[in-house]
Design an enzyme around this catalytic site. Structure first.
Site, PDB file in Angstrom:
ATOM      1  N   GLU A 153     -30.700 -45.043-102.341  1.00 52.86           N
ATOM      2  CA  GLU A 153     -32.105 -44.688-102.170  1.00 52.86           C
ATOM      3  C   GLU A 153     -32.332 -43.815-100.934  1.00 52.86           C
ATOM      4  O   GLU A 153     -33.435 -43.312-100.725  1.00 52.86           O
ATOM      5  CB  GLU A 153     -32.970 -45.950-102.101  1.00 52.86           C
ATOM      6  CG  GLU A 153     -32.727 -46.853-100.912  1.00 52.86           C
ATOM      7  CD  GLU A 153     -31.579 -47.841-101.108  1.00 52.86           C
ATOM      8  OE1 GLU A 153     -31.516 -48.835-100.349  1.00 52.86           O
ATOM      9  OE2 GLU A 153     -30.735 -47.611-102.002  1.00 52.86           O
ATOM     10  N   ARG A 154     -31.286 -43.618-100.127  1.00 52.60           N
ATOM     11  CA  ARG A 154     -31.449 -42.782 -98.924  1.00 52.60           C
ATOM     12  C   ARG A 154     -31.456 -41.289 -99.251  1.00 52.60           C
ATOM     13  O   ARG A 154     -32.104 -40.511 -98.560  1.00 52.60           O
ATOM     14  CB  ARG A 154     -30.329 -43.077 -97.925  1.00 52.60           C
ATOM     15  CG  ARG A 154     -30.319 -44.507 -97.415  1.00 52.60           C
ATOM     16  CD  ARG A 154     -29.176 -44.727 -96.458  1.00 52.60           C
ATOM     17  NE  ARG A 154     -29.034 -46.126 -96.066  1.00 52.60           N
ATOM     18  CZ  ARG A 154     -28.077 -46.590 -95.280  1.00 52.60           C
ATOM     19  NH1 ARG A 154     -27.170 -45.759 -94.790  1.00 52.60           N
ATOM     20  NH2 ARG A 154     -28.017 -47.866 -94.973  1.00 52.60           N
ATOM     21  N   SER A 182     -19.842 -50.585 -98.853  1.00 54.40           N
ATOM     22  CA  SER A 182     -19.177 -51.418 -97.854  1.00 54.40           C
ATOM     23  C   SER A 182     -18.365 -52.508 -98.537  1.00 54.40           C
ATOM     24  O   SER A 182     -18.628 -52.890 -99.687  1.00 54.40           O
ATOM     25  CB  SER A 182     -20.211 -52.051 -96.927  1.00 54.40           C
ATOM     26  OG  SER A 182     -20.973 -53.021 -97.626  1.00 54.40           O
ATOM     27  N   CYS A 213     -15.580 -42.251 -96.215  1.00 51.08           N
ATOM     28  CA  CYS A 213     -14.665 -43.386 -96.350  1.00 51.08           C
ATOM     29  C   CYS A 213     -13.223 -42.941 -96.137  1.00 51.08           C
ATOM     30  O   CYS A 213     -12.339 -43.769 -95.924  1.00 51.08           O
ATOM     31  CB  CYS A 213     -14.823 -44.053 -97.707  1.00 51.08           C
ATOM     32  SG  CYS A 213     -14.343 -43.024 -99.097  1.00 51.08           S
ATOM     33  N   GLU A 271     -15.244 -50.947 -89.572  1.00 51.23           N
ATOM     34  CA  GLU A 271     -15.553 -49.546 -89.835  1.00 51.23           C
ATOM     35  C   GLU A 271     -16.807 -49.142 -89.064  1.00 51.23           C
ATOM     36  O   GLU A 271     -17.867 -49.751 -89.214  1.00 51.23           O
ATOM     37  CB  GLU A 271     -15.763 -49.345 -91.335  1.00 51.23           C
ATOM     38  CG  GLU A 271     -15.978 -47.910 -91.750  1.00 51.23           C
ATOM     39  CD  GLU A 271     -16.097 -47.775 -93.260  1.00 51.23           C
ATOM     40  OE1 GLU A 271     -15.636 -46.768 -93.810  1.00 51.23           O
ATOM     41  OE2 GLU A 271     -16.666 -48.690 -93.909  1.00 51.23           O
TER      42      GLU A 271
END
Length: 500
Positions: free
Chosen positions: A176-177, A226, A281, A383
């Site tokens: 949604e970003r 994640s 990633c 991370e």
């Protein structure tokens, strides 16, 4: 205020949930749009559209489906500038990086254009007296992908390209970003000739994710995000009888042997650690120089290199990277830098106070460099996902090999050396899913497969390539007999069949 709607059954769909999430411009910190958040009923509407389209699409011969892929590829290439600008405006990565995002997704579409060949099964003539055995790959039905913010073009195309080409219909739940590019890709898929309902986009948060994971008509789910959420997606999807591949976090290491070409190492580290503001990633946030002399040289060279990096707005053609995606993510990265200091690592370059003139409210953070990072430190174990490079010193090749092998994540790793025997030994022994030899970001080409090990991936099958074809299809094996005469009609049907 611009509203971003769902895309269901070949057209924009305005849901009635009344829930929205703000979409920011990371360069300015301002809200530029609102995206609708789906309810369970809206996810179901998309699933029903996909289910209605499945029979016709799955029965379309593979060559015709491939022609849709060819046309989709052409349309994406024709709209490359528009897609890259739209992507940069919501994510923050520079335009050149956004074009790379789109292009790497297109490479999987190119692979999907060859789906008639990839779908061919196996055949054995004469497996027994008058008996032939053959296999076929068939689509699963309605399938889904849940994708992260950092690659809003590439990762959706990794998923839906192969899934649709083999005959499935697809529900995409993007981040949604930065939701606009996935919607635009769905529009282009319709323009390319895919029937309505073949590719649907629903926006949402956990409510939409849970609706996907529990819907009885969704047969497979692919996820990237994640590790904690990947584990949840894997467990929940599997508990609801779905095929699941869930790719999680990473802490990729770059091992630098004393004979490495240090000029190339420094340039590679700069791009791999700080490119796209470290929001990859497959970024390279940990460098492991072997031996004190190698470590001292590398540190000195990186200290000199970092001031030459240009942090700028997404449209700055000279910028090496832009802002991170949200204010919250900027604070998270800054928090990890502070944690590294508290844990006793040496902060050589601190990028937290960086501010871009005229864009002081943007989500910018400068490159940071740590030295003397230890494996027990939390900032090494987790991370960071930002423009932070950590130096972990190793005294020997074996010590360097052990670091990525023992780490909880096992996505990617690289070794820099001119010694072929050392590189070969490292590639064979390291406990990591993807290895680069003098390649800092070892993302495989589209006709190979992408996937990590340990907490970087949950599930048995990798992304794209032939592993992707396997994930999005099920195998049916047929044993056929055509008797030559009545003499073959014996009572053997009461006995387990053999191929004698």
């Amino acid at each position: 205020m611009r509203d971003i709607h769902h895309f269901i059954d070949g057209k924009s769909f305005q849901g009635g949930s009344g829930r929205f999430s703000d979409v920011f411009d990371p360069n300015t910190g301002e809200v530029q749009a609102r995206v609708q958040l789906a309810t369970e009923s809206e996810v179901d509407r998309a699933v029903q559209a996909a289910q209605n389209a499945f029979e016709g699409w799955s029965s379309t011969n593979p060559q015709r489906r491939a022609r849709v892929m060819f046309e989709f590829k052409r349309l994406v290439e024709a709209n490359m500038d528009e897609l890259a600008e739209l992507l940069s405006s919501e994510h923050g990565k520079v335009i050149a990086d956004s074009k790379g995002d789109v292009q790497r997704g297109l490479e999987v579409i190119e692979f999907a254009c060859g789906i008639p060949h990839a779908l061919k099964g196996e055949y054995t003539w004469g497996a027994g007296p008058g008996i032939d055995v053959y296999s076929m790959r068939q689509p699963l039905g309605v399938v889904s992908g849940i994708t992260p913010f950092n690659f809003p073009a590439m990762i959706p195309m990794w998923m839906f390209g192969v899934a649709i080409a083999v005959g499935n219909t697809f529900i995409l739940k993007p981040s949604e970003r930065d939701p606009s590019v996935p919607v635009r890709l769905a529009e282009l898929m319709m323009e390319a000739g895919a029937p309505a309902g073949v590719l649907n986009v629903v926006h949402g948060d956990k409510a939409a994710v849970d609706a996907i994971l529990t819907h009885p008509l969704i047969h497979a789910v692919s996820f990237v995000g994640s590790s904690d959420i990947a584990h949840y997606v894997y467990q929940t999807g599997a508990a609801n009888h779905k095929r699941v591949q869930a790719m999680g976090g990473a802490k990729n290491h770059g091992i630098v042997l004393p004979d490495a070409d240090m000029d190339q190492v420094i340039k590679d580290l700069s791009g791999a650690a700080f490119g796209s503001a470290g929001e990859r990633c497959m970024a390279l946030p940990v460098v492991v120089p072997v031996g004190k002399q190698t470590a001292d040289i590398l540190r000195k060279r990186m200290e000199a290199e970092i001031p030459s990096l240009r942090v700028g707005v997404s449209t700055d053609a000279d910028a090496h990277y832009g802002p991170v995606v949200t204010a919250q993510h900027r604070e998270r990265v800054a928090g990890w830098i502070e944690r590294g200091v508290q844990d006793g690592a040496e902060l050589v370059v601190d990028g937290r106070d960086f501010s871009l003139q005229g864009h002081e409210k943007g989500y910018f953070i400068g490159p940071s460099l740590f030295d003397h990072v230890k494996p027990e430190m939390a900032s090494y174990q987790e991370e960071i996902f930002g423009p932070v490079l950590q130096i972990v010193r190793a005294e020997s090749f074996e010590e360097a090999l052990a670091l990525p092998s023992k780490h909880q994540y096992g996505n990617g790793v690289a070794i820099f050396t001119q010694n072929g025997r050392a590189a070969r030994d490292f590639a064979a022994r390291v406990n990591v899913g993807m290895v680069g030899i003098n390649v800092p970001i070892p993302v495989p080409v589209a006709y190979h497969t992408f996937g990590g090990w340990k907490r970087s991936a949950f599930g048995d099958t990798n992304q794209h390539g032939m592993e992707g074809v396997k994930f999005w299809t099920k195998v049916k094996t047929v044993t056929a007999r055509w008797p030559d005469s009545d003499l073959e009609h014996a009572d053997s049907s009461f006995v387990i069949p053999t191929m004698r």
